[in-house]
Design a protein around this motif. Structure first.
Motif, mmCIF file in Angstrom:
data_model
loop_
_atom_site.group_PDB
_atom_site.id
_atom_site.type_symbol
_atom_site.label_atom_id
_atom_site.label_comp_id
_atom_site.label_asym_id
_atom_site.label_seq_id
_atom_site.Cartn_x
_atom_site.Cartn_y
_atom_site.Cartn_z
ATOM 1 N N ALA A 121 4.943 19.498 8.236
ATOM 2 C CA ALA A 121 4.958 19.904 6.837
ATOM 3 C C ALA A 121 6.262 19.514 6.164
ATOM 4 O O ALA A 121 6.275 19.021 5.031
ATOM 5 N N GLY A 122 7.377 19.730 6.856
ATOM 6 C CA GLY A 122 8.658 19.358 6.281
ATOM 7 C C GLY A 122 8.794 17.861 6.094
ATOM 8 O O GLY A 122 9.350 17.384 5.095
ATOM 9 N N ALA A 123 8.282 17.081 7.050
ATOM 10 C CA ALA A 123 8.349 15.619 6.943
ATOM 11 C C ALA A 123 7.521 15.122 5.769
ATOM 12 O O ALA A 123 7.925 14.214 5.032
ATOM 13 N N VAL A 124 6.322 15.702 5.578
ATOM 14 C CA VAL A 124 5.458 15.290 4.462
ATOM 15 C C VAL A 124 6.116 15.638 3.134
ATOM 16 O O VAL A 124 6.159 14.815 2.208
ATOM 17 N N LEU A 125 6.642 16.857 3.017
ATOM 18 C CA LEU A 125 7.281 17.271 1.768
ATOM 19 C C LEU A 125 8.459 16.365 1.438
ATOM 20 O O LEU A 125 8.629 15.933 0.291
ATOM 21 N N ALA A 126 9.287 16.067 2.453
ATOM 22 C CA ALA A 126 10.443 15.196 2.217
ATOM 23 C C ALA A 126 10.010 13.817 1.734
ATOM 24 O O ALA A 126 10.609 13.237 0.817
ATOM 25 N N GLN A 127 8.928 13.285 2.334
ATOM 26 C CA GLN A 127 8.481 11.956 1.946
ATOM 27 C C GLN A 127 7.904 11.945 0.534
ATOM 28 O O GLN A 127 8.146 11.019 -0.242
ATOM 29 N N VAL A 128 7.130 12.976 0.178
ATOM 30 C CA VAL A 128 6.566 13.037 -1.175
ATOM 31 C C VAL A 128 7.679 13.183 -2.207
ATOM 32 O O VAL A 128 7.625 12.576 -3.284
ATOM 33 N N LEU A 129 8.703 13.975 -1.885
ATOM 34 C CA LEU A 129 9.830 14.086 -2.813
ATOM 35 C C LEU A 129 10.552 12.753 -2.966
ATOM 36 O O LEU A 129 11.033 12.414 -4.049
ATOM 37 N N ARG A 130 10.647 11.986 -1.870
ATOM 38 C CA ARG A 130 11.236 10.648 -1.983
ATOM 39 C C ARG A 130 10.382 9.758 -2.875
ATOM 40 O O ARG A 130 10.890 9.006 -3.702
ATOM 41 N N GLN A 131 9.058 9.846 -2.698
ATOM 42 C CA GLN A 131 8.157 9.027 -3.501
ATOM 43 C C GLN A 131 8.281 9.342 -4.995
ATOM 44 O O GLN A 131 8.148 8.456 -5.844
ATOM 45 N N LEU A 162 0.844 -1.195 0.000
ATOM 46 C CA LEU A 162 0.000 0.000 0.000
ATOM 47 C C LEU A 162 0.877 1.241 0.000
ATOM 48 O O LEU A 162 1.976 1.231 0.539
ATOM 49 N N SER A 163 0.371 2.328 -0.602
ATOM 50 C CA SER A 163 1.042 3.621 -0.538
ATOM 51 C C SER A 163 0.156 4.595 0.228
ATOM 52 O O SER A 163 -1.037 4.339 0.438
ATOM 53 N N LEU A 164 0.723 5.729 0.633
ATOM 54 C CA LEU A 164 0.006 6.713 1.448
ATOM 55 C C LEU A 164 -0.264 7.970 0.638
ATOM 56 O O LEU A 164 0.643 8.538 0.013
ATOM 57 N N ALA A 165 -1.525 8.426 0.647
ATOM 58 C CA ALA A 165 -1.882 9.692 0.021
ATOM 59 C C ALA A 165 -1.302 10.849 0.829
ATOM 60 O O ALA A 165 -1.054 10.714 2.037
ATOM 61 N N PRO A 166 -1.064 12.033 0.214
ATOM 62 C CA PRO A 166 -0.472 13.167 0.946
ATOM 63 C C PRO A 166 -1.240 13.558 2.200
ATOM 64 O O PRO A 166 -0.643 13.874 3.223
ATOM 65 N N GLU A 167 -2.597 13.532 2.136
ATOM 66 C CA GLU A 167 -3.349 13.928 3.327
ATOM 67 C C GLU A 167 -3.179 12.917 4.458
ATOM 68 O O GLU A 167 -3.171 13.277 5.640
ATOM 69 N N ALA A 168 -2.991 11.628 4.111
ATOM 70 C CA ALA A 168 -2.719 10.623 5.138
ATOM 71 C C ALA A 168 -1.304 10.801 5.705
ATOM 72 O O ALA A 168 -1.084 10.648 6.909
ATOM 73 N N LEU A 169 -0.353 11.145 4.821
ATOM 74 C CA LEU A 169 1.006 11.415 5.283
ATOM 75 C C LEU A 169 1.021 12.550 6.300
ATOM 76 O O LEU A 169 1.720 12.488 7.317
ATOM 77 N N ALA A 170 0.229 13.604 6.030
ATOM 78 C CA ALA A 170 0.205 14.765 6.933
ATOM 79 C C ALA A 170 -0.284 14.369 8.316
ATOM 80 O O ALA A 170 0.254 14.822 9.338
ATOM 81 N N VAL A 171 -1.309 13.516 8.380
ATOM 82 C CA VAL A 171 -1.838 13.087 9.675
ATOM 83 C C VAL A 171 -0.814 12.221 10.410
ATOM 84 O O VAL A 171 -0.573 12.398 11.612
ATOM 85 N N GLU A 199 -4.039 2.584 -2.309
ATOM 86 C CA GLU A 199 -3.579 3.791 -1.638
ATOM 87 C C GLU A 199 -4.399 4.036 -0.377
ATOM 88 O O GLU A 199 -5.616 3.900 -0.388
ATOM 89 N N VAL A 200 -3.718 4.434 0.674
ATOM 90 C CA VAL A 200 -4.371 4.723 1.943
ATOM 91 C C VAL A 200 -4.708 6.211 1.986
ATOM 92 O O VAL A 200 -3.815 7.068 1.932
ATOM 93 N N GLY A 201 -5.999 6.523 2.067
ATOM 94 C CA GLY A 201 -6.436 7.916 2.174
ATOM 95 C C GLY A 201 -6.696 8.303 3.615
ATOM 96 O O GLY A 201 -6.598 7.482 4.536
ATOM 97 N N LEU A 202 -7.082 9.555 3.798
ATOM 98 C CA LEU A 202 -7.333 10.048 5.145
ATOM 99 C C LEU A 202 -8.436 9.262 5.843
ATOM 100 O O LEU A 202 -8.338 8.915 7.018
ATOM 101 N N ALA A 203 -9.514 8.956 5.109
ATOM 102 C CA ALA A 203 -10.654 8.257 5.709
ATOM 103 C C ALA A 203 -10.315 6.820 6.089
ATOM 104 O O ALA A 203 -11.020 6.209 6.909
ATOM 105 N N ASP A 204 -9.245 6.255 5.497
ATOM 106 C CA ASP A 204 -8.876 4.868 5.803
ATOM 107 C C ASP A 204 -8.134 4.733 7.127
ATOM 108 O O ASP A 204 -8.076 3.641 7.700
#
Length: 611
Positions: A571-581, A510-519, A547-552
């Protein structure tokens, strides 16, 4: 003499409740001198100058403040020096730690107490500008016969408080005259000058302490917003108040309906409690827009103009050459620097016989790290002792000997391998005494035995933070040959990497959607890695798509998000992870996060994120 007698009578009238026609702040100070400090208005007291050694201690404690304030006080003295003013900077105790005055008047200034090392606390000197300012926390003028002690009635003193960034009064700035034939109202300009200088010193101090944080400067006028603001506060990446000037404390306290004297209660609260401002829109308050357009409102309806200053980017750090870790240790962390240092230490310790104590919160992976150290080291049996299960059954650990019959315990089972004492804080005192022989001499005495049994075993221990402090000191010193402290998951920069690694394993990744990453980035993870593993197992079982969304996400995860000084910026952690993805693809990262490319570039610079 008649003048002094009249002064004493006026103070006595105030004590009897007959208003003497003085300012309220003067009368209240007189009453404190009589009732609280037990001073005698008929006694004349010479100025008290601290001995050199005591003064040196006060100056050393105020060294940082003096360095910040020096430019401001020299500028102020330049404005008033030609009018016979003396400038004093006093610490919280009322001791003068910096002084600027006319050298030609040096002896007279020293006699009057307008000199380096003089103590002007109210308890020592009676009513005076420095002492009354410390007591009230507000700027004021004590002019001539306002002074309690007749010795000082020729002086005219004007003082303003200086507060630190946590809202605590830390110093007082004072300009005084040896004599002033004019009325008290003549010092109104001096009061404005010293108050403005104190405000600028507070501003400089806040800016110096918060180079890596957002600073929001405030003014009632757009014309002076960028050059001489009235107040300022610093914010962390989640919008919580980290520090403020005294002017900002008054603004925030009024907006919240609180007393500004309790400014410490404003620290740590979201700025949205006081101002209608969004942290993600601070860019709109930067200098790219005209000052007149950068206005905000307080929660009580007042309009202010604001200037947001973004954090300075930390200087690029030299990245050390990567250290090759043994295979058992490689997969335990991502790019978290704390974990990287810990694993390097673990790799160096693994081949040694030195006992290791692994400390960390529940669920941080203490046993996992112990197993990896064992596998990277000597090998052999890996035996875990649950210390809470021993109780009075010491034979479980030491074995039992009855006549010629001998039952082996867990120590014997760990021969030529590793013995892990899990949660050593649960060891009973009697068991601690028996273990001391094993750790110190490499042998143990079975229950009922008469002769010690030698054993070849390497000992690792685990404990909760601070838990090992309850052990016998002699045992603790031997078990803690080396200490490894595992950070909680909320403090690890690789927590999103760990989440995606767990979700991406197995037969249905499974992968994580950005809104799930933020949470997940802002969740506090009270259960640490154990909670993360359980969440991953639950999502793999329940999420139908890829993909895992916020509601999941489980409700406990969605409801348990928070931020604070101990949590890296989400915010920095989410941005870094999305750039890695996305392999560092800014356009794709912008598409996934729903922003434009310029926003991504700006956030990369501001947060120091590596593409």
């Amino acid at each position: 003499m008649e003048h002094e007698l009249s002064h004493v009578r006026e103070i006595e009238a105030a004590a009897e409740g007959r208003p003497p026609g003085r300012d309220r702040v003067v009368v209240e100070s007189w009453l404190r001198c009589l009732n609280q400090h037990r001073l005698d208005p008929t006694a004349r007291s010479e100025a008290f100058i601290l001995p050199e050694t005591a003064l040196r201690e006060h100056r050393q404690r105020s060294e940082a403040l003096i360095a910040i304030a020096r430019s401001g006080i020299e500028s102020l003295y330049g404005l008033v020096a030609g009018q016979n003013y003396v400038l004093l900077l006093a610490d919280r105790a009322g001791v003068t730690v910096e002084y600027l005055g006319d050298e030609a008047q040096k002896q007279e200034l020293r006699r009057s107490g307008l000199y380096m090392g003089a103590e002007w606390s109210e308890a020592r000197a009676g009513t005076c500008a420095l002492g009354a300012c410390i007591e009230t926390g507000e700027p004021l003028v004590i002019h001539q016969s306002d002074h309690f002690d007749a010795t000082h009635t020729g002086l005219s003193c004007t003082a303003a408080p200086i507060y630190d960034t946590l809202g605590r009064l830390s110093a007082v700035l004072d300009i005084s005259l040896l004599s002033s034939p004019r009325a008290k109202a003549s010092q109104s300009l001096a009061l404005k000058l010293v108050t403005a200088a104190a405000r600028r010193i507070e501003m400089a101090n806040l800016m110096a302490e918060n180079r890596r944080e957002w600073v929001l400067r405030l003014s009632a006028s757009p014309d002076f917003l960028d050059v001489d603001p009235e107040a300022a506060l610093s914010l962390d990446g989640t919008g919580r108040v980290l520090g403020l000037t005294h002017g900002a404390a008054r603004i925030l306290a009024q907006a919240a309906g609180q007393d500004w004297r309790a400014a410490g209660g404003l620290i740590g609260r979201p700025v949205s409690d006081f101002l209608n401002v969004r942290v993600d829109r601070l860019d709109d308050l930067m200098r790219q827009r005209p000052a007149a357009e950068r206005f905000i409102e307080t929660r009580d309806g007042h309009r202010l103009f604001a200037h947001a200053i973004e954090p300075r980017r930390a200087p690029a750090r030299t990245v050390p050459a990567p250290v090759s870790l043994p295979p058992p240790l490689r997969g335990l962390a991502g790019d978290d620097p704390t974990m990287a240092a810990l694993l390097r230490a673990a790799a160096a310790l693994a081949p040694q016989r030195l006992p290791i104590l692994i400390e960390g919160e529940t669920g941080t992976g203490k046993l996992t790290l112990a197993r990896a150290i064992h596998a990277a080291g000597r090998g052999g049996p890996f035996t875990v002792v649950r210390c809470a299960e021993i109780g009075e059954e010491e034979a479980l650990l030491f074995g039992r000997q009855t006549g010629r019959r001998q039952e082996e315990g867990l120590i014997a089972a760990a021969h030529r391998g590793t013995l892990v004492l899990d949660k050593i804080e649960d060891l009973p005192p009697r068991t601690q005494a028996r273990l001391l022989r094993l750790v110190a001499e490499g042998s143990y005495l079975p229950v009922g035995g008469l002769r010690p049994v030698p054993v070849d075993v390497r000992i690792l221990s685990t404990a909760l933070p601070g838990g090992a402090e309850g052990l016998r000191p002699d045992l603790l010193h031997r078990l803690g040959g080396a200490w490894l402290r595992l950070p909680p998951l909320r403090a690890r920069q690789d927590r999103l990497w760990l989440a995606e690694r767990l979700l991406g394993s197995g037969d249905r990744p499974l992968s994580l959607a950005p809104e799930a990453l933020a949470v997940l980035a802002s969740h506090l993870w009270p259960g640490n890695l154990r909670e993360l593993e359980h969440m991953a197992q639950t999502l793999r079982a329940l999420v139908p798509g890829a993909e895992v969304g916020l509601a999941d996400l489980p409700e406990t995860i969605r409801a348990g998000t928070a931020s604070g000084p101990g949590v890296p910026q989400a915010a920095g952690a989410v941005l870094a992870q999305v750039l890695r993805q996305t392999g560092g693809n800014v356009s794709e990262a912008a598409r996934r996060l729903g922003v434009n490319r310029s926003t991504i570039h700006r956030q990369i610079r501001r947060m120091g994120v590596t593409r």
